[in-house]
Design an enzyme around this catalytic site. Sequence first.
Site, short mmCIF file in Angstrom:
data_model
loop_
_atom_site.label_atom_id
_atom_site.label_comp_id
_atom_site.label_asym_id
_atom_site.label_seq_id
_atom_site.Cartn_x
_atom_site.Cartn_y
_atom_site.Cartn_z
N THR A 172 39.23 84.02 -29.61
CA THR A 172 38.69 83.74 -30.94
C THR A 172 39.14 84.82 -31.90
O THR A 172 39.26 85.99 -31.52
CB THR A 172 37.14 83.68 -30.85
OG1 THR A 172 36.78 82.70 -29.88
CG2 THR A 172 36.51 83.31 -32.18
N TYR A 200 36.70 92.56 -17.33
CA TYR A 200 36.09 91.65 -18.31
C TYR A 200 35.86 90.28 -17.67
O TYR A 200 34.80 89.68 -17.82
CB TYR A 200 37.00 91.54 -19.54
CG TYR A 200 36.49 90.63 -20.63
CD1 TYR A 200 35.56 91.09 -21.57
CD2 TYR A 200 36.95 89.32 -20.76
CE1 TYR A 200 35.10 90.27 -22.59
CE2 TYR A 200 36.50 88.49 -21.78
CZ TYR A 200 35.58 88.97 -22.69
OH TYR A 200 35.12 88.16 -23.70
P1 NAD Z 1 33.44 91.84 -31.95
O1 NAD Z 1 34.05 93.07 -31.41
O2 NAD Z 1 33.95 91.26 -33.22
O3 NAD Z 1 31.85 92.03 -32.09
C1 NAD Z 1 31.07 92.51 -31.02
C2 NAD Z 1 29.90 93.30 -31.56
O4 NAD Z 1 29.12 93.79 -30.45
C3 NAD Z 1 30.34 94.53 -32.37
O5 NAD Z 1 29.76 94.55 -33.65
C4 NAD Z 1 29.87 95.72 -31.52
O6 NAD Z 1 29.48 96.85 -32.28
C5 NAD Z 1 28.68 95.09 -30.78
N1 NAD Z 1 28.31 95.85 -29.58
C6 NAD Z 1 29.13 96.40 -28.65
N2 NAD Z 1 28.42 97.10 -27.75
C7 NAD Z 1 27.11 96.98 -28.10
C8 NAD Z 1 25.89 97.46 -27.55
N3 NAD Z 1 25.87 98.26 -26.48
N4 NAD Z 1 24.73 97.09 -28.14
C9 NAD Z 1 24.74 96.31 -29.25
N5 NAD Z 1 25.86 95.86 -29.84
C10 NAD Z 1 27.03 96.17 -29.26
O7 NAD Z 1 33.55 90.76 -30.77
P2 NAD Z 1 33.35 89.16 -30.79
O8 NAD Z 1 34.67 88.55 -30.59
O9 NAD Z 1 32.51 88.72 -31.92
O10 NAD Z 1 32.57 88.99 -29.40
C11 NAD Z 1 31.23 88.54 -29.30
C12 NAD Z 1 31.02 87.99 -27.90
O11 NAD Z 1 31.89 86.86 -27.70
C13 NAD Z 1 31.35 88.97 -26.78
O12 NAD Z 1 30.40 88.86 -25.75
C14 NAD Z 1 32.71 88.52 -26.30
O13 NAD Z 1 32.95 88.88 -24.97
C15 NAD Z 1 32.58 87.03 -26.47
N6 NAD Z 1 33.87 86.33 -26.57
C16 NAD Z 1 34.79 86.70 -27.51
C17 NAD Z 1 36.02 86.07 -27.53
C18 NAD Z 1 37.11 86.46 -28.51
O14 NAD Z 1 38.29 86.16 -28.23
N7 NAD Z 1 36.79 87.11 -29.63
C19 NAD Z 1 36.30 85.02 -26.63
C20 NAD Z 1 35.34 84.68 -25.69
C21 NAD Z 1 34.13 85.33 -25.67
#
Ligand code: NAD
Length: 296
Positions: free
Chosen positions: A187, A154
């Site tokens: 988050t 990741y």
């Molecule tokens: P989440 O799991 O709540 O939502 C992610 C969404 O992406 C899901 O609805 C999933 O179905 C969708 N997804 C996965 N694979 C997919 C694909 N191939 N095509 C289309 N959609 C797809 O996660 P989140 O926390 O909302 O994360 C969103 C972004 O933020 C990600 O890129 C994550 O790496 C980044 N991020 C999250 C955090 C955290 O701690 N939550 C921190 C830093 C960065």
Amino acid sequence: MTETKQIRGKVVVITGGARGIGLATATALQALGAQIAIGDIDETTVKESGTARNFEHYGKLDVTDQESFDGFLDEVERTLGPIDVLINNAGIMPTGRVVDEPEELTRRILDINVYGVILGSKLALRRMLPRRGGHIINIASLAGETHIPGLATYNASKHAVLGFTDTLREEYRGTGVRFSSVLPTLTNTELGSGVTPPKLLRPAEPEEIADAVAKLIVAPKSKVRVTAVAGFISQFVGLLPEALGDGIGRALGSGRAFLDDVDADKRKAYEERAPGAGARAPGRGGGAGGGGGGGG
Ligand code: NAD
């Protein structure tokens, strides 16, 4: 409060918009007058979210599939007009020791988190360059600027997103198309469920990331870190000699947060839900070093 006039009427596409940061961002931008299109591989949830919030467009989108991504963007342009902003947000975050990570899972993380962002950026650029305008916003992570045991692949994927986005900024300077990276700390979404936040670093709420994205659209800049405190620690630790930086990371607990300290049942529930994020071999134990900043 973000100015609404720069956002009102803009056509904004958000990948992975069914839940979490993507949905919070869609909701915030809709409230500021944008026309919202969310796409997600989870067809059921994207339809539920799209209907519940009355977004202009919603449907299935797999960011790893060119036909699916291009078709989704075509449909948005047919129904809403030229895309002003693409937010490449879809991502997965399986946790555990890299030695246990099946090849299929390693490829899946890279496919969604890196290739999906590259593909989306290319498809959007081809539409935006002839119009000499548009904004591509890639959701990276503070994990893209640091190193956190339990998140090796990741981490690699988010470092790649930052390098890619910075390169586009230079490659397309002067074309009217803007590029930004967003670097959230851990988050409160399903993706981070079961992870123990490192000491001194409160997890962000998805609405805080959404607010940062809205501000970026109003006043584009290359990067925004959320929270400001986590962003500062991450940058500061990065400037220190390696041994000192790693020691601070360990002291903050980031060496264990994604390994020994995870709630295994909650991680399992996330990994079973997230597309392709499951199927890790057992054996999560054994923490090591770790950079500061508390990625996610
Ligand atoms: P989440 O799991 O709540 O939502 C992610 C969404 O992406 C899901 O609805 C999933 O179905 C969708 N997804 C996965 N694979 C997919 C694909 N191939 N095509 C289309 N959609 C797809 O996660 P989140 O926390 O909302 O994360 C969103 C972004 O933020 C990600 O890129 C994550 O790496 C980044 N991020 C999250 C955090 C955290 O701690 N939550 C921190 C830093 C960065």
